[in-house]
Design a protein around this motif. Structure first.
Motif, PDB file in Angstrom:
ATOM      1  N   TYR A 163       5.032 -37.665  60.942  1.00 34.94           N
ATOM      2  CA  TYR A 163       5.790 -38.597  61.762  1.00 34.94           C
ATOM      3  C   TYR A 163       5.380 -38.327  63.207  1.00 34.94           C
ATOM      4  CZ  TYR A 163       8.543 -38.800  57.493  1.00 34.94           C
ATOM      5  OH  TYR A 163       8.932 -38.934  56.186  1.00 34.94           O
ATOM      6  N   PHE A 170       5.361 -39.303  67.491  1.00 33.49           N
ATOM      7  CA  PHE A 170       6.208 -39.805  68.560  1.00 33.49           C
ATOM      8  C   PHE A 170       5.478 -39.699  69.903  1.00 33.49           C
ATOM      9  CE2 PHE A 170      10.075 -39.651  65.975  1.00 33.49           C
ATOM     10  CZ  PHE A 170       9.729 -38.726  65.012  1.00 33.49           C
ATOM     11  N   TYR A 219       6.863 -39.422  73.889  1.00 34.25           N
ATOM     12  CA  TYR A 219       7.993 -39.277  74.784  1.00 34.25           C
ATOM     13  C   TYR A 219       7.496 -39.320  76.221  1.00 34.25           C
ATOM     14  CZ  TYR A 219      10.811 -37.547  70.866  1.00 34.25           C
ATOM     15  OH  TYR A 219      11.486 -37.427  69.681  1.00 34.25           O
ATOM     16  N   TYR A 244       6.336 -43.898  61.575  1.00 27.38           N
ATOM     17  CA  TYR A 244       6.689 -43.234  60.327  1.00 27.38           C
ATOM     18  C   TYR A 244       5.721 -43.628  59.214  1.00 27.38           C
ATOM     19  CZ  TYR A 244      11.206 -41.948  62.388  1.00 27.38           C
ATOM     20  OH  TYR A 244      12.189 -41.431  63.180  1.00 27.38           O
ATOM     21  N   ASN A 255       6.240 -34.534  63.812  1.00 27.03           N
ATOM     22  CA  ASN A 255       7.314 -33.989  62.992  1.00 27.03           C
ATOM     23  C   ASN A 255       6.815 -33.994  61.546  1.00 27.03           C
ATOM     24  OD1 ASN A 255       9.640 -33.408  61.563  1.00 27.03           O
ATOM     25  ND2 ASN A 255      10.901 -34.966  62.535  1.00 27.03           N
ATOM     26  N   ASN A 275       8.528 -33.586  58.874  1.00 26.38           N
ATOM     27  CA  ASN A 275       9.688 -33.766  58.008  1.00 26.38           C
ATOM     28  C   ASN A 275      10.480 -32.471  57.843  1.00 26.38           C
ATOM     29  OD1 ASN A 275      11.394 -35.377  56.483  1.00 26.38           O
ATOM     30  ND2 ASN A 275      10.368 -34.890  54.563  1.00 26.38           N
ATOM     31  N   THR A 276      10.524 -31.704  58.915  1.00 24.39           N
ATOM     32  CA  THR A 276      11.285 -30.459  58.904  1.00 24.39           C
ATOM     33  C   THR A 276      12.417 -30.474  59.919  1.00 24.39           C
ATOM     34  OG1 THR A 276       9.777 -29.503  60.530  1.00 24.39           O
ATOM     35  CG2 THR A 276       9.293 -29.100  58.185  1.00 24.39           C
ATOM     36  N   GLY A 277      12.508 -31.507  60.725  1.00 20.98           N
ATOM     37  CA  GLY A 277      13.515 -31.553  61.771  1.00 20.98           C
ATOM     38  C   GLY A 277      13.083 -30.906  63.060  1.00 20.98           C
ATOM     39  N   SER A 324      20.446 -30.809  61.266  1.00 21.34           N
ATOM     40  CA  SER A 324      19.479 -29.873  61.842  1.00 21.34           C
ATOM     41  C   SER A 324      19.556 -29.946  63.360  1.00 21.34           C
ATOM     42  CB  SER A 324      18.056 -30.212  61.409  1.00 21.34           C
ATOM     43  OG  SER A 324      17.895 -30.067  60.029  1.00 21.34           O
ATOM     44  N   ALA A 338      17.432 -28.260  66.655  1.00 18.71           N
ATOM     45  CA  ALA A 338      16.343 -27.429  67.151  1.00 18.71           C
ATOM     46  C   ALA A 338      16.522 -27.233  68.651  1.00 18.71           C
ATOM     47  CB  ALA A 338      14.995 -28.088  66.858  1.00 18.71           C
ATOM     48  N   TYR A 365      14.619 -26.105  72.189  1.00 13.32           N
ATOM     49  CA  TYR A 365      13.303 -26.001  72.798  1.00 13.32           C
ATOM     50  C   TYR A 365      13.453 -25.496  74.231  1.00 13.32           C
ATOM     51  CZ  TYR A 365      12.027 -29.274  69.060  1.00 13.32           C
ATOM     52  OH  TYR A 365      11.849 -29.877  67.845  1.00 13.32           O
ATOM     53  N   LEU A 387       9.258 -24.617  70.743  1.00 14.14           N
ATOM     54  CA  LEU A 387      10.392 -24.487  69.840  1.00 14.14           C
ATOM     55  C   LEU A 387      10.893 -23.052  69.850  1.00 14.14           C
ATOM     56  CD1 LEU A 387      12.189 -25.753  67.600  1.00 14.14           C
ATOM     57  CD2 LEU A 387      10.461 -24.977  65.973  1.00 14.14           C
ATOM     58  N   LEU A 441      15.094 -23.354  64.805  1.00 16.22           N
ATOM     59  CA  LEU A 441      15.631 -24.499  64.084  1.00 16.22           C
ATOM     60  C   LEU A 441      16.822 -24.035  63.260  1.00 16.22           C
ATOM     61  CD1 LEU A 441      15.373 -27.486  63.117  1.00 16.22           C
ATOM     62  CD2 LEU A 441      13.997 -26.601  61.224  1.00 16.22           C
ATOM     63  N   GLU A 461      11.164 -19.048  65.991  1.00 19.73           N
ATOM     64  CA  GLU A 461       9.712 -19.066  66.118  1.00 19.73           C
ATOM     65  C   GLU A 461       9.230 -17.718  66.670  1.00 19.73           C
ATOM     66  OE1 GLU A 461       7.531 -22.005  65.365  1.00 19.73           O
ATOM     67  OE2 GLU A 461       9.389 -22.091  64.199  1.00 19.73           O
ATOM     68  N   LEU A 502      16.135 -27.828  75.861  1.00 23.27           N
ATOM     69  CA  LEU A 502      16.488 -29.072  75.189  1.00 23.27           C
ATOM     70  C   LEU A 502      17.034 -28.801  73.799  1.00 23.27           C
ATOM     71  CD1 LEU A 502      13.731 -31.796  75.700  1.00 23.27           C
ATOM     72  CD2 LEU A 502      15.972 -31.644  76.762  1.00 23.27           C
ATOM     73  N   SER A 537      19.020 -33.796  64.468  1.00 16.18           N
ATOM     74  CA  SER A 537      18.592 -34.818  63.520  1.00 16.18           C
ATOM     75  C   SER A 537      19.463 -34.782  62.278  1.00 16.18           C
ATOM     76  CB  SER A 537      17.127 -34.618  63.141  1.00 16.18           C
ATOM     77  OG  SER A 537      16.935 -33.383  62.482  1.00 16.18           O
ATOM     78  N   GLY A 594      18.857 -35.622  58.350  1.00 13.60           N
ATOM     79  CA  GLY A 594      17.601 -35.772  57.636  1.00 13.60           C
ATOM     80  C   GLY A 594      16.553 -35.082  58.493  1.00 13.60           C
ATOM     81  N   ASN A 595      15.327 -35.391  58.336  1.00 13.83           N
ATOM     82  CA  ASN A 595      14.284 -34.628  59.014  1.00 13.83           C
ATOM     83  C   ASN A 595      13.302 -35.473  59.799  1.00 13.83           C
ATOM     84  OD1 ASN A 595      15.069 -32.026  58.175  1.00 13.83           O
ATOM     85  ND2 ASN A 595      14.259 -32.443  56.150  1.00 13.83           N
ATOM     86  N   THR A 596      13.600 -36.736  59.990  1.00  7.42           N
ATOM     87  CA  THR A 596      12.604 -37.574  60.654  1.00  7.42           C
ATOM     88  C   THR A 596      12.884 -37.721  62.144  1.00  7.42           C
ATOM     89  OG1 THR A 596      13.872 -39.481  59.897  1.00  7.42           O
ATOM     90  CG2 THR A 596      11.971 -38.824  58.574  1.00  7.42           C
ATOM     91  N   GLU A 597      13.755 -38.625  62.522  1.00  4.03           N
ATOM     92  CA  GLU A 597      13.958 -38.857  63.945  1.00  4.03           C
ATOM     93  C   GLU A 597      14.841 -37.781  64.557  1.00  4.03           C
ATOM     94  OE1 GLU A 597      14.943 -42.804  64.957  1.00  4.03           O
ATOM     95  OE2 GLU A 597      14.972 -42.408  67.107  1.00  4.03           O
ATOM     96  N   VAL A 598      14.418 -37.306  65.713  1.00  2.94           N
ATOM     97  CA  VAL A 598      15.146 -36.271  66.443  1.00  2.94           C
ATOM     98  C   VAL A 598      15.711 -36.896  67.710  1.00  2.94           C
ATOM     99  CG1 VAL A 598      14.977 -34.038  67.587  1.00  2.94           C
ATOM    100  CG2 VAL A 598      13.616 -34.491  65.536  1.00  2.94           C
ATOM    101  N   PHE A 621      17.397 -36.265  71.362  1.00  6.69           N
ATOM    102  CA  PHE A 621      17.446 -35.209  72.363  1.00  6.69           C
ATOM    103  C   PHE A 621      18.560 -35.423  73.373  1.00  6.69           C
ATOM    104  CE2 PHE A 621      13.862 -32.599  71.470  1.00  6.69           C
ATOM    105  CZ  PHE A 621      12.936 -33.410  70.840  1.00  6.69           C
TER     106      PHE A 621
END
Lengths: 112, 114
Positions: A32, A34, A36, A51, A94, A96-98, B32, B34, B36, B46, B49, B59, B93, B97, B99-103, B105
């Protein structure tokens, strides 16, 4: 492990010119992706995301990006830049881990 | 819509003291979170998480002893910078999220160490 490379640390363009900011990624599967933007002394704002599906994605402020699996790239483009587009742009991945892996950023300066 | 609030927005602490920052998710469930850090003129690294009902994963170069994190529910997380020194300054920051796709901020907490 995944990584994101933004090969251009700084880009300068004239107002009204077209823009491309490069982003290359390394990941074994389809990530995924992005873009910014960070304005001076501020946090991150999402420009656009990919995606799946159509490789060309549209974002805010007339930005768009094209995903290329064969080139492992996700370059950001804009047909005509404005002075207010001057900022730092980050490409991120990403898996798919967040959590996101960021590139080092590209400082865009738009000359009037 | 999904929003993330961070506070304080800016803080100054004396070298060797500790500073706690908070992250609030509104309009979605932050399964989730994270954290930063962006050091001056750098990109975002990072720190760790945190996923609800799982152990927090730090990390390399970041430890729980230095950056303890709490994530007690689906809308809140906090992180403390213990024994802060000059190299800890920067923008912190929170990215949340579901799920694990869009984060999503927050606007960040800017830490200055004097």
């Amino acid at each position: 492990a995944q990584s994101v490379t933004q090969p251009d640390a700084r880009v300068t363009v004239s107002e009204g010119a077209s823009l491309q900011l490069r982003c290359k990624y390394s990941y074994s599967a389809t990530p995924y992706l992005f873009w910014y933007v960070q304005y001076p002394r501020q946090g991150l704002q999402l420009l656009l995301k990919y995606y799946s599906g159509d490789p060309v994605v549209q974002g805010v402020n007339s930005f768009e990006a094209e995903f290329s699996k064969s080139n492992s790239s996700f370059h950001l483009q804009k047909a005509s830049v404005h002075w207010s587009d001057s900022a730092v742009y980050f490409c991120a991945l990403n898996t798919n881990t967040g959590k996101l892996t960021f590139g080092d950023g590209t400082v865009l300066t738009v000359k009037p | 819509g999904a929003l993330v609030y961070q506070y304080p927005r800016r803080t100054i602490c004396k070298s060797g003291t500790s500073m706690r920052m908070e992250c609030q998710a509104v309009g979605f469930q932050a399964t989730s979170v994270a954290w930063y850090r962006q050091s001056p003129q750098k990109t975002f690294e990072l720190i760790a998480l945190s996923t609800v009902n799982s152990a927090i994963k730090y990390e390399q170069n970041f430890t729980q002893e230095k950056f303890p994190i709490s994530h007690p529910n689906l809308s809140f997380s906090s992180m403390t910078v213990l024994n802060a020194y000059l190299e800890d300054r920067g923008l912190y920051l929170c990215g949340a999220s579901t799920g694990n796709t869009e984060v999503f901020f927050g606007k960040g907490t800017r830490l200055t160490v004097v």
